[in-house]
Design a protein around this motif. Structure first.
Motif, PDB file in Angstrom:
ATOM      1  N   HIS A 100       0.796  -1.227   0.000  1.00  0.00           N
ATOM      2  CA  HIS A 100       0.000   0.000   0.000  1.00  0.00           C
ATOM      3  C   HIS A 100       0.832   1.283   0.000  1.00  0.00           C
ATOM      4  O   HIS A 100       0.265   2.368  -0.176  1.00  0.00           O
ATOM      5  CB  HIS A 100      -0.941   0.010   1.204  1.00  0.00           C
ATOM      6  CG  HIS A 100      -1.938  -1.117   1.205  1.00  0.00           C
ATOM      7  ND1 HIS A 100      -2.953  -1.207   0.283  1.00  0.00           N
ATOM      8  CD2 HIS A 100      -2.041  -2.213   2.002  1.00  0.00           C
ATOM      9  CE1 HIS A 100      -3.670  -2.304   0.523  1.00  0.00           C
ATOM     10  NE2 HIS A 100      -3.130  -2.929   1.551  1.00  0.00           N
ATOM     11  N   VAL A 101       2.130   1.177   0.224  1.00  0.00           N
ATOM     12  CA  VAL A 101       2.981   2.372   0.240  1.00  0.00           C
ATOM     13  C   VAL A 101       4.064   2.286  -0.835  1.00  0.00           C
ATOM     14  O   VAL A 101       4.123   3.120  -1.739  1.00  0.00           O
ATOM     15  CB  VAL A 101       3.628   2.586   1.630  1.00  0.00           C
ATOM     16  CG1 VAL A 101       4.531   3.820   1.601  1.00  0.00           C
ATOM     17  CG2 VAL A 101       2.565   2.753   2.698  1.00  0.00           C
ATOM     18  N   LEU A 102       4.904   1.279  -0.736  1.00  0.00           N
ATOM     19  CA  LEU A 102       6.042   1.174  -1.652  1.00  0.00           C
ATOM     20  C   LEU A 102       5.612   1.083  -3.119  1.00  0.00           C
ATOM     21  O   LEU A 102       6.029   1.891  -3.953  1.00  0.00           O
ATOM     22  CB  LEU A 102       6.896  -0.046  -1.293  1.00  0.00           C
ATOM     23  CG  LEU A 102       8.086   0.170  -0.348  1.00  0.00           C
ATOM     24  CD1 LEU A 102       8.777  -1.159  -0.068  1.00  0.00           C
ATOM     25  CD2 LEU A 102       9.077   1.161  -0.942  1.00  0.00           C
ATOM     26  N   LEU A 103       4.796   0.072  -3.430  1.00  0.00           N
ATOM     27  CA  LEU A 103       4.423  -0.154  -4.825  1.00  0.00           C
ATOM     28  C   LEU A 103       3.586   0.990  -5.415  1.00  0.00           C
ATOM     29  O   LEU A 103       3.886   1.442  -6.531  1.00  0.00           O
ATOM     30  CB  LEU A 103       3.683  -1.487  -4.962  1.00  0.00           C
ATOM     31  CG  LEU A 103       4.544  -2.741  -4.725  1.00  0.00           C
ATOM     32  CD1 LEU A 103       3.703  -4.007  -4.802  1.00  0.00           C
ATOM     33  CD2 LEU A 103       5.674  -2.815  -5.751  1.00  0.00           C
ATOM     34  N   PRO A 104       2.551   1.504  -4.718  1.00  0.00           N
ATOM     35  CA  PRO A 104       1.797   2.625  -5.296  1.00  0.00           C
ATOM     36  C   PRO A 104       2.639   3.875  -5.507  1.00  0.00           C
ATOM     37  O   PRO A 104       2.485   4.569  -6.511  1.00  0.00           O
ATOM     38  CB  PRO A 104       0.688   2.875  -4.256  1.00  0.00           C
ATOM     39  CG  PRO A 104       0.532   1.576  -3.553  1.00  0.00           C
ATOM     40  CD  PRO A 104       1.902   0.996  -3.481  1.00  0.00           C
ATOM     41  N   GLU A 105       3.525   4.185  -4.561  1.00  0.00           N
ATOM     42  CA  GLU A 105       4.351   5.382  -4.691  1.00  0.00           C
ATOM     43  C   GLU A 105       5.371   5.250  -5.822  1.00  0.00           C
ATOM     44  O   GLU A 105       5.711   6.241  -6.473  1.00  0.00           O
ATOM     45  CB  GLU A 105       5.081   5.661  -3.368  1.00  0.00           C
ATOM     46  CG  GLU A 105       4.194   6.163  -2.252  1.00  0.00           C
ATOM     47  CD  GLU A 105       3.607   7.532  -2.552  1.00  0.00           C
ATOM     48  OE1 GLU A 105       4.318   8.373  -3.125  1.00  0.00           O
ATOM     49  OE2 GLU A 105       2.417   7.755  -2.229  1.00  0.00           O
ATOM     50  N   ALA A 106       5.861   4.049  -6.023  1.00  0.00           N
ATOM     51  CA  ALA A 106       6.874   3.833  -7.060  1.00  0.00           C
ATOM     52  C   ALA A 106       6.262   3.518  -8.419  1.00  0.00           C
ATOM     53  O   ALA A 106       7.004   3.404  -9.411  1.00  0.00           O
ATOM     54  CB  ALA A 106       7.801   2.685  -6.638  1.00  0.00           C
ATOM     55  N   LEU A 107       4.932   3.386  -8.497  1.00  0.00           N
ATOM     56  CA  LEU A 107       4.279   2.930  -9.724  1.00  0.00           C
ATOM     57  C   LEU A 107       4.608   3.768 -10.953  1.00  0.00           C
ATOM     58  O   LEU A 107       4.924   3.199 -12.013  1.00  0.00           O
ATOM     59  CB  LEU A 107       2.765   2.864  -9.518  1.00  0.00           C
ATOM     60  CG  LEU A 107       1.950   2.338 -10.709  1.00  0.00           C
ATOM     61  CD1 LEU A 107       2.407   0.938 -11.089  1.00  0.00           C
ATOM     62  CD2 LEU A 107       0.456   2.345 -10.387  1.00  0.00           C
ATOM     63  N   PRO A 108       4.535   5.114 -10.900  1.00  0.00           N
ATOM     64  CA  PRO A 108       4.874   5.887 -12.112  1.00  0.00           C
ATOM     65  C   PRO A 108       6.283   5.603 -12.618  1.00  0.00           C
ATOM     66  O   PRO A 108       6.496   5.442 -13.826  1.00  0.00           O
ATOM     67  CB  PRO A 108       4.731   7.346 -11.647  1.00  0.00           C
ATOM     68  CG  PRO A 108       3.785   7.287 -10.499  1.00  0.00           C
ATOM     69  CD  PRO A 108       4.092   5.994  -9.796  1.00  0.00           C
ATOM     70  N   SER A 109       7.236   5.522 -11.700  1.00  0.00           N
ATOM     71  CA  SER A 109       8.620   5.235 -12.094  1.00  0.00           C
ATOM     72  C   SER A 109       8.755   3.809 -12.622  1.00  0.00           C
ATOM     73  O   SER A 109       9.498   3.554 -13.584  1.00  0.00           O
ATOM     74  CB  SER A 109       9.555   5.441 -10.899  1.00  0.00           C
ATOM     75  OG  SER A 109      10.893   5.189 -11.253  1.00  0.00           O
ATOM     76  N   ILE A 110       8.026   2.867 -12.006  1.00  0.00           N
ATOM     77  CA  ILE A 110       8.062   1.477 -12.481  1.00  0.00           C
ATOM     78  C   ILE A 110       7.486   1.376 -13.887  1.00  0.00           C
ATOM     79  O   ILE A 110       8.013   0.642 -14.734  1.00  0.00           O
ATOM     80  CB  ILE A 110       7.287   0.561 -11.506  1.00  0.00           C
ATOM     81  CG1 ILE A 110       8.054   0.428 -10.180  1.00  0.00           C
ATOM     82  CG2 ILE A 110       7.054  -0.815 -12.116  1.00  0.00           C
ATOM     83  CD1 ILE A 110       7.299  -0.339  -9.115  1.00  0.00           C
ATOM     84  N   LEU A 111       6.410   2.115 -14.154  1.00  0.00           N
ATOM     85  CA  LEU A 111       5.826   2.108 -15.498  1.00  0.00           C
ATOM     86  C   LEU A 111       6.815   2.666 -16.517  1.00  0.00           C
ATOM     87  O   LEU A 111       6.895   2.174 -17.644  1.00  0.00           O
ATOM     88  CB  LEU A 111       4.528   2.927 -15.512  1.00  0.00           C
ATOM     89  CG  LEU A 111       3.329   2.280 -14.821  1.00  0.00           C
ATOM     90  CD1 LEU A 111       2.159   3.263 -14.753  1.00  0.00           C
ATOM     91  CD2 LEU A 111       2.899   1.021 -15.556  1.00  0.00           C
ATOM     92  N   GLY A 112       7.564   3.690 -16.108  1.00  0.00           N
ATOM     93  CA  GLY A 112       8.616   4.200 -16.986  1.00  0.00           C
ATOM     94  C   GLY A 112       9.660   3.132 -17.260  1.00  0.00           C
ATOM     95  O   GLY A 112      10.151   2.999 -18.383  1.00  0.00           O
TER      96      GLY A 112
END
Length: 218
Positions: A136-148
């Protein structure tokens, strides 16, 4: 352009899309799991295990250091065991996935490491379990960068799939070598390049659009 030639281009494009999509799915799932493990087992992570972290990091670096063409040959027995053959589109998916998993794992790890530590500490102070913090914190916050990172990985996958086609993997690379190079049909080579450029441009545009849509900081 005659119908048989058009069918040939369409068939090669569909083979490339199959290789890229299946390999991407495998690379994203496996790479993201590895990235989460690397982030969580770091010295300042949620589950600090320095030895495991260092060992996993060394293994990833080893795989990243192997050129794709060498990895493709080295994995021939594994490919034959999994797929039953070493030729064709499905056979190319095995080395493609193995090549891109560590690549995407590093990109996703950087994305997870860039999450603001204060958010994690705040979640800990609220009594959240460590797995909940990851979800609920790590993955959602990093999602835009992960999509990049997924966009970069997809483009690298398209480039690598063309190389796989040159050694019997099928797809646009195989078509460019078989008809454009070996038969001296420069028009075929030119058309394959145009299709690959268009494919990369579409992936880049779609990846940037998704990253913007999921970035709640903007």
């Amino acid at each position: 352009m005659s119908a048989p030639i058009l069918d040939r281009y369409i068939h090669a494009l569909l083979q490339t899309l199959l290789m890229v999509s299946v390999s991407m799915a495998i690379a994203i799932v496996a790479g993201l799991i590895i990235a989460v493990v690397l982030n969580a087992t770091a010295v300042d992570g949620l589950y600090p295990k320095p030895r495991l972290n260092k060992t996993l990091s060394i293994v990833i670096n080893m795989f990243r250091a192997i050129p794709f063409i060498i990895l493709l040959v080295a994995l021939l027995p594994v490919t034959r065991f999994i797929v039953g053959t070493t030729l064709g589109t499905w056979a190319a998916i095995v080395p493609l996935s193995a090549n891109l998993i560590p690549f995407f794992a590093r990109i996703a790890q950087v994305s997870l490491n860039s999450v603001e530590p204060g958010l994690i500490e705040a979640a800990r102070a609220m009594g959240c379990r460590r797995w909940h913090i990851v979800r609920h914190v790590l993955l959602p916050e990093a999602l835009p960068s992960i999509l990049g990172g997924m966009t970069v990985t997809a483009i690298a996958m398209i480039d690598t799939s063309a190389m796989a086609g040159a050694v019997g993997g099928g797809g646009l690379g195989d078509m460019a070598i078989r008809y454009g190079y070996e038969r001296y049909e420069t028009q075929v080579m030119f058309m394959v390049i145009v299709i690959l450029i268009a494919l990369v441009s579409i992936v880049q545009f779609a990846g940037e659009w998704l990253a913007r849509r999921t970035d709640h900081k903007r």
